[in-house]
Design an enzyme around this catalytic site. Structure first.
Site, PDB file in Angstrom:
ATOM      1  N   ASP A  18      35.826  44.511  43.538  1.00  0.00           N
ATOM      2  CA  ASP A  18      36.078  44.332  42.115  1.00  0.00           C
ATOM      3  C   ASP A  18      37.000  45.441  41.597  1.00  0.00           C
ATOM      4  O   ASP A  18      37.364  46.357  42.353  1.00  0.00           O
ATOM      5  CB  ASP A  18      34.733  44.333  41.374  1.00  0.00           C
ATOM      6  CG  ASP A  18      34.761  43.460  40.132  1.00  0.00           C
ATOM      7  OD1 ASP A  18      35.872  43.125  39.672  1.00  0.00           O
ATOM      8  OD2 ASP A  18      33.681  43.130  39.616  1.00  0.00           O
ATOM      9  N   ASP A  26      35.396  35.443  34.307  1.00  0.00           N
ATOM     10  CA  ASP A  26      34.236  34.957  35.055  1.00  0.00           C
ATOM     11  C   ASP A  26      33.843  33.563  34.584  1.00  0.00           C
ATOM     12  O   ASP A  26      33.938  33.255  33.389  1.00  0.00           O
ATOM     13  CB  ASP A  26      33.017  35.853  34.801  1.00  0.00           C
ATOM     14  CG  ASP A  26      33.137  37.199  35.475  1.00  0.00           C
ATOM     15  OD1 ASP A  26      34.194  37.503  36.044  1.00  0.00           O
ATOM     16  OD2 ASP A  26      32.145  37.954  35.400  1.00  0.00           O
TER      17      ASP A  26
HETATM   18  C1  GAL Z   1      32.662  41.123  37.385  1.00  0.00           C
HETATM   19  C2  GAL Z   1      32.989  40.030  38.366  1.00  0.00           C
HETATM   20  C3  GAL Z   1      31.746  39.215  38.592  1.00  0.00           C
HETATM   21  C4  GAL Z   1      30.653  40.113  39.108  1.00  0.00           C
HETATM   22  C5  GAL Z   1      30.430  41.292  38.176  1.00  0.00           C
HETATM   23  C6  GAL Z   1      29.468  42.289  38.748  1.00  0.00           C
HETATM   24  O1  GAL Z   1      33.770  41.910  37.163  1.00  0.00           O
HETATM   25  O2  GAL Z   1      34.026  39.246  37.877  1.00  0.00           O
HETATM   26  O3  GAL Z   1      32.018  38.161  39.486  1.00  0.00           O
HETATM   27  O4  GAL Z   1      31.016  40.566  40.389  1.00  0.00           O
HETATM   28  O5  GAL Z   1      31.638  41.957  37.905  1.00  0.00           O
HETATM   29  O6  GAL Z   1      29.295  43.400  37.931  1.00  0.00           O
END
Ligand code: GAL
Length: 557
Positions: free
Chosen positions: A167, A240
């Site tokens: 990420d 997301d």
């Molecule tokens: C976001 C990501 C999600 C999940 C989340 C966890 O940035 O897009 O899919 O991984 O972080 O904190």
């Protein structure tokens, strides 16, 4: 432009050799030393259902459900533990520490468990100093200092990890660097660290998601999309998918599916074997989507060669959702070895028609019904690039095939998506890419709403004939039999096609630019698009800039 593509498999080679020659298009590239993820990754991730409420028992239960439901045997094989699996600090040697409350047997055990089931093991980390939920990240601390990319990659390798979702929260941007450069350096180092670990691990690189501005995006977003495939095999580009809310389980998540489809559908030029656009998880069959909406998500994701990563409670998928996710024709479509992402051929407020060329010469076609009621559809074969052709059209939801020589017809329920696989009969020529040319603001190049004879403007997409372009032959771009041509003083116009004449040959570059071959200038969208009360400005040719959003175009395939 094709010379740089390493031909990785016989199937891929065959597919590229069969590709029709129309407008020259940039081919996707695969840069990993090992040919990883030649087809879109498939599997499960906890995030959109459990978020941080995750532990070993839940991961194991879902892995077991993948196997017992039959989904694992159909390809859903990579089980990824998302954020919140660690303790809040590293050990004295700088290693990541597993949260022993949540994962009492540790991650090496979990990897071995999954492997024993024939599954693969995926794990989440972050290229910044902290994950999005503020657990230790692999990147430099805020303010600068050593990173842990190589060390964490070695630790993952020691746990037999197969897939890393990296990420991009909390990434330190050193003074003097642009944010884009900081992400580029960070993800370059992540990929280097994984390579140096000696274990093949697929990299899901979230970098583009940290640059998204609306559906069409900005210049930096396009720059990041341009290089992210050199670091990873798939990448999240944006928002997301809406997560499950146990307090309000019936909350619809359909608009989130449409939103992620919305930004992903224009990016096909970046995809190919070893490089996949990732519009986020499949929530088909989970709370928040109807049966039709679940089918739509599977159908649209398959058309876009998107990763098929479930994020739901697998044991509680609805029977219809499970059937859609387990539909082997849809899976084969998603996993087609040619790896060409489908494109939108036409879109308006009600329908969207997509097409996707397939390795064996078949052509997939999907029709999304955005409206709230069932609609009859009728899609002439000529509108989807098939001329003088009879096809066997298999409806991938019912499994029934019919012979079609004029139009694909049927009824599509509200929010549903019909998906057909067309097998051309003998005598059919190669399909000719036909459909809308989409530019800045997800608007369409339009050859009729003109202010001057032959002018081309940018207008809301209508799916009408004045937006139905035909690519080729000889790198021409045609509308109603006329050719997109360089005119006087940078103007672009529709003029009689004159084979061999300068100013009528176009190359579509991987960054989306549509370059006129003689001048080397780029097709440029006007600053303002046509509206009912504002006279339209024309498309023009101008100097090609660096990933300018008004010079990015999405073409039919
Ligand atoms: C976001 C990501 C999600 C999940 C989340 C966890 O940035 O897009 O899919 O991984 O972080 O904190």
């Amino acid at each position: 432009m094709r010379a740089s593509l390493p031909c990785l498999t016989a199937a891929a080679l065959l597919a590229f050799c069969l590709a029709p020659t129309t407008v020259a298009t940039a081919e996707p590239y695969a840069t990993s030393d090992a040919p990883l993820a030649l087809t879109p990754p498939m599997g499960w991730n906890n995030w959109a259902h459990y978020m941080c409420d995750i532990d070993e028992a839940k991961v194991v239960a879902n892995a077991d459900a993948l196997v017992s439901s039959g989904l694992a045997a159909k390809g859903y094989d990579t089980v990824t533990v998302d954020d919140c699996w660690m303790a809040k600090s590293r050990d004295p040697e700088g290693n990541l520490v597993v949260d022993a409350q949540k994962f009492p047997h540790g991650m090496a055990w979990l990897g071995a468990y999954l492997h024993a089931k024939g599954l693969k093991f995926g794990i989440y980390e972050d290229a910044g100093s902290l994950t999005c939920e503020r657990y230790p990240g692999s990147g430099s601390p805020e303010g600068g200092g050593p990173d842990h990319y190589a060390q964490d990659a070695r630790q993952f390798a020691s746990w037999q990890v197969d897939y890393v979702k990296m990420d991009g929260c909390n990434l330190w941007v050193p003074p003097g660097k642009t944010k884009e450069q900081a992400y580029r350096d960070a993800y370059g180092a992540v990929s280097e660290g994984l390579r140096a670990s000696g274990r093949d691990m697929v990299l899901s690189a979230s970098a583009p998601a940290y640059f998204q501005q609306g559906e069409w995006g900005g210049s930096d977003w396009h720059k990041v999309l341009g290089w992210v495939g050199e670091t990873g095999q798939l990448w999240r580009e944006g928002k997301d998918i809406k997560v499950y809310n146990p307090a309000a389980p019936a909350t619809s998540r359909w608009s989130s599916v449409l939103g992620n489809y919305g930004y992903n559908r224009w990016l096909g030029r970046y995809a190919g074997p070893g490089n996949w656009n990732d519009p986020d998880f499949l929530i088909a069959g989970a709370p928040g989507l109807t049966e039709a909406e679940s089918r739509s998500q599977v159908g649209l994701w398959a058309m876009m060669a998107a990763p098929f990563i479930l994020s739901s409670d697998v044991a509680r998928l609805t029977p219809a959702g499970l059937a859609a996710l387990g539909n082997t024709d849809l899976i084969a479509l998603d996993q087609d070895p040619m790896g060409r992402q489908g494109a939108v051929l036409s879109a308006n407020a009600t329908f969207e028609v997509l097409a996707r060329p397939l390795a064996n010469g078949d052509r997939a076609v999907a029709v999304l019904n955005r409206s709230g009621s069932a609609r009859d559809i009728s899609v002439p074969l000529t509108d989807i690039g098939l001329y003088s052709c009879t096809v066997d059209a298999k409806d991938l939801w019912t499994g029934r095939s019919t012979e079609v020589s004029t139009s694909l017809t049927g009824k599509v329920a509200a929010h549903d998506t019909a998906v057909f696989r067309l097998t051309p009969r003998e005598g059919c020529g190669a399909p000719v890419p036909t459909g809308q040319i989409t530019g800045n603001g997800a608007r369409c190049a339009d050859g009729v709403n003109t202010t001057g004879v032959g002018a081309v403007v940018l207008a809301p997409c209508t799916a009408a004939a004045d937006q139905r372009w035909v690519l080729g032959p000889r790198e021409s771009v045609r509308l109603s039999g006329k050719c997109l041509s360089a005119g006087e003083g940078g103007a672009v116009e529709l003029a009689a096609c004159a084979p061999g004449e300068p100013g009528q040959r176009w190359t579509h570059r991987r960054d989306g630019a549509l370059v006129e071959d003689v001048s080397g200038l780029c097709l440029t969208a006007p600053a303002t698009a046509a509206t009912p009360d504002a006279p339209a400005e024309r498309l023009r040719l101008s100097d090609c800039g660096d990933h300018r959003v008004d010079q990015a175009w999405s073409l039919p395939v």
